[in-house]
Design a protein around this motif. Sequence first.
Motif, short mmCIF file in Angstrom:
data_model
loop_
_atom_site.label_atom_id
_atom_site.label_comp_id
_atom_site.label_asym_id
_atom_site.label_seq_id
_atom_site.Cartn_x
_atom_site.Cartn_y
_atom_site.Cartn_z
N GLY A 88 9.21 4.14 -9.39
CA GLY A 88 7.98 3.59 -9.77
C GLY A 88 7.26 2.75 -8.58
O GLY A 88 7.99 2.27 -7.75
N LYS A 89 6.00 2.47 -8.99
CA LYS A 89 5.18 1.83 -8.13
C LYS A 89 5.69 0.38 -7.47
O LYS A 89 5.64 -0.29 -6.43
CB LYS A 89 3.66 1.88 -8.70
N GLU A 90 6.06 -0.24 -8.77
CA GLU A 90 6.48 -1.60 -8.44
C GLU A 90 7.75 -1.91 -7.61
O GLU A 90 7.99 -2.98 -6.95
CB GLU A 90 6.82 -2.35 -10.05
N ARG A 97 4.70 2.76 0.39
CA ARG A 97 3.22 2.64 -0.23
C ARG A 97 2.34 3.11 0.89
O ARG A 97 1.12 3.54 0.63
CB ARG A 97 2.98 1.21 -0.53
N ILE A 98 2.54 2.67 2.37
CA ILE A 98 1.71 3.14 3.37
C ILE A 98 1.51 4.60 3.39
O ILE A 98 0.32 5.07 3.48
CB ILE A 98 2.40 2.57 4.45
N SER A 99 2.57 5.27 3.15
CA SER A 99 2.79 6.66 3.41
C SER A 99 1.78 7.29 2.10
O SER A 99 0.78 8.39 2.38
CB SER A 99 3.95 7.31 3.07
N ILE A 100 1.80 6.99 1.03
CA ILE A 100 1.18 7.40 -0.30
C ILE A 100 -0.38 7.05 -0.10
O ILE A 100 -1.20 7.87 -0.45
CB ILE A 100 1.66 6.93 -1.55
N GLU A 101 -0.56 5.97 0.54
CA GLU A 101 -2.10 5.73 0.87
C GLU A 101 -2.75 6.55 1.82
O GLU A 101 -3.94 6.79 1.71
CB GLU A 101 -2.06 3.94 1.27
N SER A 102 -1.96 6.92 2.79
CA SER A 102 -2.27 7.90 3.85
C SER A 102 -2.77 9.20 3.14
O SER A 102 -3.68 9.95 3.62
CB SER A 102 -1.27 7.90 4.87
N VAL A 156 0.49 21.16 -4.23
CA VAL A 156 1.01 20.63 -2.87
C VAL A 156 2.22 19.56 -3.29
O VAL A 156 1.71 18.68 -3.84
CB VAL A 156 -0.21 20.14 -1.93
N TRP A 157 3.33 19.98 -2.61
CA TRP A 157 4.54 18.80 -2.82
C TRP A 157 4.40 17.90 -1.56
O TRP A 157 4.56 18.74 -0.25
CB TRP A 157 5.50 19.20 -3.35
N ILE A 158 4.40 16.72 -1.56
CA ILE A 158 4.41 15.77 -0.51
C ILE A 158 5.52 14.72 -0.59
O ILE A 158 5.33 14.03 -1.57
CB ILE A 158 2.99 15.23 0.12
N ASP A 159 6.42 14.67 0.21
CA ASP A 159 7.53 13.79 0.07
C ASP A 159 6.98 12.27 0.04
O ASP A 159 5.94 12.19 0.67
CB ASP A 159 8.30 13.87 1.14
N ALA A 160 7.33 11.55 -0.65
CA ALA A 160 6.83 10.13 -0.63
C ALA A 160 6.81 9.37 0.61
O ALA A 160 6.12 8.36 0.94
CB ALA A 160 7.43 9.14 -1.89
N LEU A 310 0.70 -1.66 8.17
CA LEU A 310 0.47 -2.61 7.20
C LEU A 310 -0.80 -3.05 7.05
O LEU A 310 -1.35 -3.45 5.99
CB LEU A 310 1.59 -3.72 7.39
N ARG A 311 -1.32 -3.52 8.17
CA ARG A 311 -2.60 -4.14 8.35
C ARG A 311 -3.92 -3.05 7.89
O ARG A 311 -4.66 -3.43 6.96
CB ARG A 311 -3.11 -4.63 9.71
N GLU A 312 -3.87 -2.04 8.38
CA GLU A 312 -4.56 -1.01 7.75
C GLU A 312 -4.82 -0.28 6.45
O GLU A 312 -5.93 -0.06 5.83
CB GLU A 312 -4.54 0.38 8.80
N TYR A 313 -3.35 -0.41 5.74
CA TYR A 313 -3.41 0.22 4.49
C TYR A 313 -2.87 -1.09 3.51
O TYR A 313 -2.80 -0.66 2.05
CB TYR A 313 -2.10 1.13 4.13
#
Length: 314
Positions: A88-90, A97-102, A156-160, A310-313
């Motif tokens: 889960g997200k927590e 988290r960076i990858s998912i935001e991208s 589409v399946w994308i690894d986390a 980290l800064r960008e996302y």
Amino acid sequence: MYYLYKKFKITTHVLGFSKGLSYLWYLFLYKVLRNIFVSIAYNMFYQKHKIVIDFIEHLDLSIEELPCTPPIKPNIGNDTIWIFWYQGKEKMPEIVRISIESVKKHSVGYKVFLLDKDNISDFLNLPVMNKLGNGMTYTHFSDYVRLSLLSVYGGVWIDATMFVTENIKEKIDGYDFYTIKNVREKLYCVSEYRWSISFMKCSKGNTFINQACMLFRKYWDLYDSQFEYALLDYILAYLVERKDWQYVLDDVPLNNPRTYKDSLFYMLDKPFDMERYNAIIDATWLHKFSCHKEYLRESEGKETLYGKLLREYN
């Protein structure tokens, strides 16, 4: 010692005593020899490969087909991106988290579903849940989930841990099946760059993915533990090498040559180099990271790529 006993017990149970011993012997030899006698080690790897492919062929021929699982949410279509993070997200590492935001940033035209242990049952019937944490690892459960989602819904399946740098739809639109594909190389890797289970796209009802899903489900209906870590890759290899599915890969163009080789992953802990970064993302838009290590924000007094992301996302 207990691990070796457990591996022996699972392998001989699934493959039978003789084939199980052969599999373990070839596995041992290629791991011992791979950095010393490369050609011999490759031969041992392919002997192991043949044993697993033969097993899957027997699995395919000897058992009745399983009926498809109906979708729980029938209104979901192919314009869907699936990401799964069990905890889960927590409890998500920053690199995930960076990858998912991208992915979200480059998902125009798609709806992104982030699934976890609490909401996965809203989308799939998963009779293997009782095996999770016993004989089934979280990696194998993720394989079960990815095949089931693509088979039942498409999308589409994308690894986390997949970082994206261009619009996804523009790159894969028009393909019934799409995956990361490079020039085939002789590797200690089942796919040998012919496909990647980290990124797969297909339309709902795609027969290649349906067949892979059925074989994977068959295995887990019969057995409580997985003897081979890369079973999903071996199932795809069986369909391509022994059945009539090579055309599925032939229809996918070569793409993303630096997802795994000389990739952004190797820049994460180093001082950020804009020229090298641009050279990589010009050639490749899908980048595989790892959540199994911690990354530095600074190195040699300079911001690393990880620090920049980290800064960008944030």
